[in-house]
Design an enzyme around this catalytic site. Structure first.
Site, PDB file in Angstrom:
ATOM      1  N   TYR A 121     -11.204  -4.146 -12.261  1.00  0.00           N
ATOM      2  CA  TYR A 121     -10.399  -3.344 -13.185  1.00  0.00           C
ATOM      3  C   TYR A 121     -10.090  -4.094 -14.471  1.00  0.00           C
ATOM      4  CZ  TYR A 121      -6.494  -5.796 -10.837  1.00  0.00           C
ATOM      5  OH  TYR A 121      -5.657  -6.747 -10.303  1.00  0.00           O
ATOM      6  N   ALA A 168     -21.803  -9.858  -1.416  1.00  0.00           N
ATOM      7  CA  ALA A 168     -21.714 -10.038   0.034  1.00  0.00           C
ATOM      8  C   ALA A 168     -20.454 -10.786   0.447  1.00  0.00           C
ATOM      9  CB  ALA A 168     -22.953 -10.780   0.541  1.00  0.00           C
ATOM     10  N   ASP A 175      -7.873  -1.434   2.417  1.00  0.00           N
ATOM     11  CA  ASP A 175      -8.987  -1.401   1.473  1.00  0.00           C
ATOM     12  C   ASP A 175     -10.061  -0.408   1.931  1.00  0.00           C
ATOM     13  OD1 ASP A 175      -8.005  -3.288  -0.342  1.00  0.00           O
ATOM     14  OD2 ASP A 175      -8.866  -4.970   0.763  1.00  0.00           O
ATOM     15  N   SER A 200      -1.306 -10.234  -9.933  1.00  0.00           N
ATOM     16  CA  SER A 200      -1.285  -9.065  -9.047  1.00  0.00           C
ATOM     17  C   SER A 200      -0.513  -7.898  -9.648  1.00  0.00           C
ATOM     18  CB  SER A 200      -0.663  -9.439  -7.697  1.00  0.00           C
ATOM     19  OG  SER A 200      -0.539  -8.292  -6.876  1.00  0.00           O
ATOM     20  N   LYS A 235      -6.372 -13.120   3.720  1.00  0.00           N
ATOM     21  CA  LYS A 235      -6.729 -11.945   4.512  1.00  0.00           C
ATOM     22  C   LYS A 235      -7.256 -12.298   5.904  1.00  0.00           C
ATOM     23  CE  LYS A 235      -7.576  -8.835   0.616  1.00  0.00           C
ATOM     24  NZ  LYS A 235      -8.515  -7.869   0.000  1.00  0.00           N
ATOM     25  N   THR A 267      -3.422 -10.825  -0.407  1.00  0.00           N
ATOM     26  CA  THR A 267      -4.644 -10.949  -1.183  1.00  0.00           C
ATOM     27  C   THR A 267      -5.252 -12.309  -0.867  1.00  0.00           C
ATOM     28  OG1 THR A 267      -5.590 -10.735  -3.402  1.00  0.00           O
ATOM     29  CG2 THR A 267      -3.451 -11.830  -3.237  1.00  0.00           C
ATOM     30  N   ASN A 309      -5.164  -6.913   4.974  1.00  0.00           N
ATOM     31  CA  ASN A 309      -4.484  -6.950   3.676  1.00  0.00           C
ATOM     32  C   ASN A 309      -3.084  -6.353   3.749  1.00  0.00           C
ATOM     33  OD1 ASN A 309      -4.999  -4.168   3.768  1.00  0.00           O
ATOM     34  ND2 ASN A 309      -5.383  -4.047   1.562  1.00  0.00           N
TER      35      ASN A 309
END
Length: 279
Positions: free
Chosen positions: A220, A132, A108, A19, A71, A67, A92
């Site tokens: 990322y 999805a 988010d 993280s 959630k 995370t 979150n």
């Protein structure tokens, strides 16, 4: 500047070692001189979550970032849940009130919207979503604010397709589902949000349209993905997971600290540096 007297926060999840949240939040503290603030990282799974939360002193703790896989697991432990979080059944962010009450939110969704707006994408006539899962749900909630027309979701299973159609109906979206094998067609839309794991969309890269729309790929690392490289090569706008990460994190930063406008540039610079060091 008004800040809360509670000055501890942390990110929880499993696995959690990867993280970037501590890097981002600590950079924000440094930028604003909040030297008394602490932000940690804790390996917590669904079974351990109730005990961990119960052990927190609300006189010290301002909030938590969550995370996977927490959630949804956090929901029964909260006193209040925001409409945004309820709309996607995912929290979150937990903010502790002065009275110890726990309020769940989802940054988010507004993070996605704010990242798009930063790049000048305020409204689109149609959009596509690849995937999805939980992030796709947040993407749909964001698109409910951005997309004026139809949203097409490319999925692998009949069950997931049904879930996405049900969510779209709750969000007031005009939504249809399409087969995952046709995912390259998603880029014909003015905006596509890719919410899949690394490598999942690589096969679509050679088959995207000659004039693709904007692509928001929530990954990322690794970066760029094959799909991102293909879209950039044809001159289209690309956003990445770092855009989402910093925009959702700065909202958490504001909720936890009470700062009215968090230091977005400092969070982004810290995230870029961390990813550069990791590559």
């Amino acid at each position: 500047m008004t800040v809360t007297s509670r000055h501890r926060a942390a990110v929880l999840g499993s696995p959690i070692a990867h993280s970037l949240s501590p890097v981002l939040h600590r950079a924000g503290y440094a930028a604003l001189g909040l030297t008394h603030w602490q932000y940690g990282r804790h390996e917590v799974d669904e079974a351990g979550l109730p005990g961990f939360v119960a052990g927190l002193d609300p006189a010290e703790w301002a909030g938590l970032s969550l995370t996977m896989p927490l959630k949804r697991a956090i929901l029964p432990l909260l006193d209040e849940v925001s409409p945004t979080a309820l709309s996607v059944d995912a929290v979150n962010t937990v903010v502790f009130g002065a009275d110890g009450r726990r309020r769940g939110d989802n940054t988010d969704v507004p993070g996605l919207v704010n990242a798009l707006r930063e790049r000048g994408i305020d409204s689109v006539e149609a959009a596509s979503v690849l995937g999805a899962g939980a992030t796709a749900s947040s993407a749909l909630a964001a698109l409910a604010q951005v997309c004026t027309g139809e949203v097409t979701v490319y999925v692998r299973s009949v069950e997931r397709a049904a879930e996405m159609r049900e969510l779209g109906e709750r969000l007031g979206l005009k939504l249809r589902t399409a087969d995952w094998a046709d995912g390259a067609q998603a880029l014909a839309a003015p905006l596509t949000v890719s919410t899949t794991p690394a490598g999942a969309t690589d096969a679509f890269a050679p088959a995207i349209p000659d004039a693709p729309g904007a692509l928001f790929d929530v990954l990322y690392h690794p970066w760029p993905t094959a799909l991102v490289a293909a879209v950039e090569g044809k001159g289209a706008t690309v956003l990445g997971g770092l855009d989402l990460l910093v925009h959702q994190a700065v909202l958490q930063f504001e909720y936890f600290t009470g700062v009215a406008e968090g230091p977005l540039a400092a969070l982004r610079a810290a995230g870029e540096a961390a990813l550069a060091d990791a590559s």
